[in-house]
Design an enzyme around this catalytic site. Structure first.
Site, mmCIF file in Angstrom:
data_model
loop_
_atom_site.group_PDB
_atom_site.id
_atom_site.type_symbol
_atom_site.label_atom_id
_atom_site.label_comp_id
_atom_site.label_asym_id
_atom_site.label_seq_id
_atom_site.Cartn_x
_atom_site.Cartn_y
_atom_site.Cartn_z
ATOM 1 N N LYS A 49 1.289 -1.164 -0.067
ATOM 2 C CA LYS A 49 -0.165 0.099 0.450
ATOM 3 C C LYS A 49 0.785 1.373 -0.231
ATOM 4 C CE LYS A 49 -3.907 -2.492 2.050
ATOM 5 N NZ LYS A 49 -3.966 -3.053 3.696
ATOM 6 N N GLN A 91 -5.514 -1.906 9.529
ATOM 7 C CA GLN A 91 -4.828 -3.018 8.460
ATOM 8 C C GLN A 91 -5.817 -4.364 10.208
ATOM 9 O OE1 GLN A 91 -3.759 -3.343 6.266
ATOM 10 N NE2 GLN A 91 -4.257 -5.062 5.771
ATOM 11 N N ASP A 112 -12.040 1.416 3.374
ATOM 12 C CA ASP A 112 -11.751 0.404 3.005
ATOM 13 C C ASP A 112 -13.358 0.215 3.095
ATOM 14 O OD1 ASP A 112 -9.883 -1.561 3.546
ATOM 15 O OD2 ASP A 112 -9.259 -1.285 5.324
HETATM 16 N N1 GUN Z 1 -6.540 -7.604 6.292
HETATM 17 C C1 GUN Z 1 -6.613 -8.132 4.973
HETATM 18 N N2 GUN Z 1 -6.696 -7.829 4.041
HETATM 19 C C2 GUN Z 1 -7.574 -6.320 4.403
HETATM 20 C C3 GUN Z 1 -8.166 -4.967 3.371
HETATM 21 O O1 GUN Z 1 -8.318 -4.684 2.103
HETATM 22 N N3 GUN Z 1 -8.352 -3.665 4.511
HETATM 23 C C4 GUN Z 1 -7.874 -4.285 5.347
HETATM 24 N N4 GUN Z 1 -7.660 -3.252 6.661
HETATM 25 N N5 GUN Z 1 -7.115 -4.893 6.407
HETATM 26 C C5 GUN Z 1 -7.104 -6.296 5.973
#
Ligand code: GUN
Length: 273
Positions: A49, A91, A112
């Site tokens: 990211k 996350q 998200d």
């Molecule tokens: N953990 C695995 N995929 C994601 C995601 O797309 N967003 C978040 N916040 N955590 C994750």
């Protein structure tokens, strides 16, 4: 033998579009990523990211907190970031006791798309923040020449993050797929899968979709990310390539799309708020 749907390449196309959009903005969109604890998968997702954000021109800040962070401490951080950021994500996974704090993220900053208000909007067909993996799969289908209209899409997996919102997006007016949502209690899973024009595997179980479950010529979207002794594998077994017409690889399929849709949601939030 099936051909590959190159998620990396399609994500790059979207990245280029976003970079141009951000270049025309007065200031860089701001995104904060909160990590709690030291889950190795989380560290690798956050790295991806951060790299993408830096290429697009989004100012990403990584907040890394210890696993014993209290609800109050996390609430205070979220309250502050709600004011300073365009986008804010926590996350996952996080300790269970902290999960209610996810609802404290302002829905307009919830890039998200996990907040109940955004999921509610999705059910009602109202514009809001759409979860990144389902949004990425829809983009991937259109941009690879597989418009879902009139197709029978079978989604395997009913998670709140992927399967359930994806089934809603696919059946929305304008997308117009016919959707079957399968899950761990589905009887005759083989028969349902075999009827799919487009089969989406989002279970988190290595190689669980096998060749005998796939209609010849079907399009396969593999959302699985399973760390095994043979390395990173999807939910779809390799022999499916003998019968499918097109398939997303793991890695390099859905993963890069999820990341770029997070950037897209952040730009959208910065432009709208
Ligand atoms: N953990 C695995 N995929 C994601 C995601 O797309 N967003 C978040 N916040 N955590 C994750």
């Amino acid at each position: 033998m099936s051909s590959i749907i190159d998620g990396k390449k399609i994500a790059k196309e979207i990245e280029t579009e976003l970079t141009a959009k951000v270049g025309a903005m007065e200031s860089a969109p701001r995104l904060s990523v909160v990590q709690i604890g030291d889950d190795p998968a989380s560290a690798s997702y956050i790295k991806a990211k951060a790299n993408t954000a830096s290429r697009v021109g989004i100012a990403l800040t990584h907040h890394h907190l210890p696993v014993d962070t209290s609800v109050k401490e996390l609430e205070n951080l979220v309250d502050n970031l709600n004011e300073s950021e365009d986008g804010l994500i926590i996350q996952l996974p996080i300790p269970k006791a902290l999960e209610p704090v996810l609802e404290r993220i302002k829905p307009e900053n919830d890039v998200d798309g996990f907040h109940s208000e955004n999921l509610g909007k999705l059910v009602q067909g109202i514009s809001g923040m759409v979860p990144c993996t389902p949004a990425g799969i829809i983009e991937l289908l259109y941009r690879s020449g597989n418009a879902p209209e009139g197709k029978h899409v079978v989604v395997v997996g009913r998670s709140t993050i992927v399967g359930t919102p994806l089934s809603l997006l696919l059946s929305q007016k304008g997308v117009d797929a016919t959707v079957t949502l399968c899950h761990s209690r589905t009887k005759s899973l083989h028969e349902h899968c075999k009827k799919a024009d487009i089969l989406v595997a989002a279970v988190g179980k290595a190689n669980m979709i096998t060749k005998d479950m796939v209609k010849p010529g079907a399009v396969i979207i593999d959302v699985g990310v399973n760390r095994t002794s043979e390395g990173l594998v999807g939910d779809v077994s390799h022999d499916v390539r003998d019968v499918a017409s097109q398939i997303t690889p793991v890695p390099g399929g859905v993963g890069p799309m999820t990341v770029v849709m997070l950037m897209s949601n952040t730009v959208k939030s910065a432009l709208e708020n």
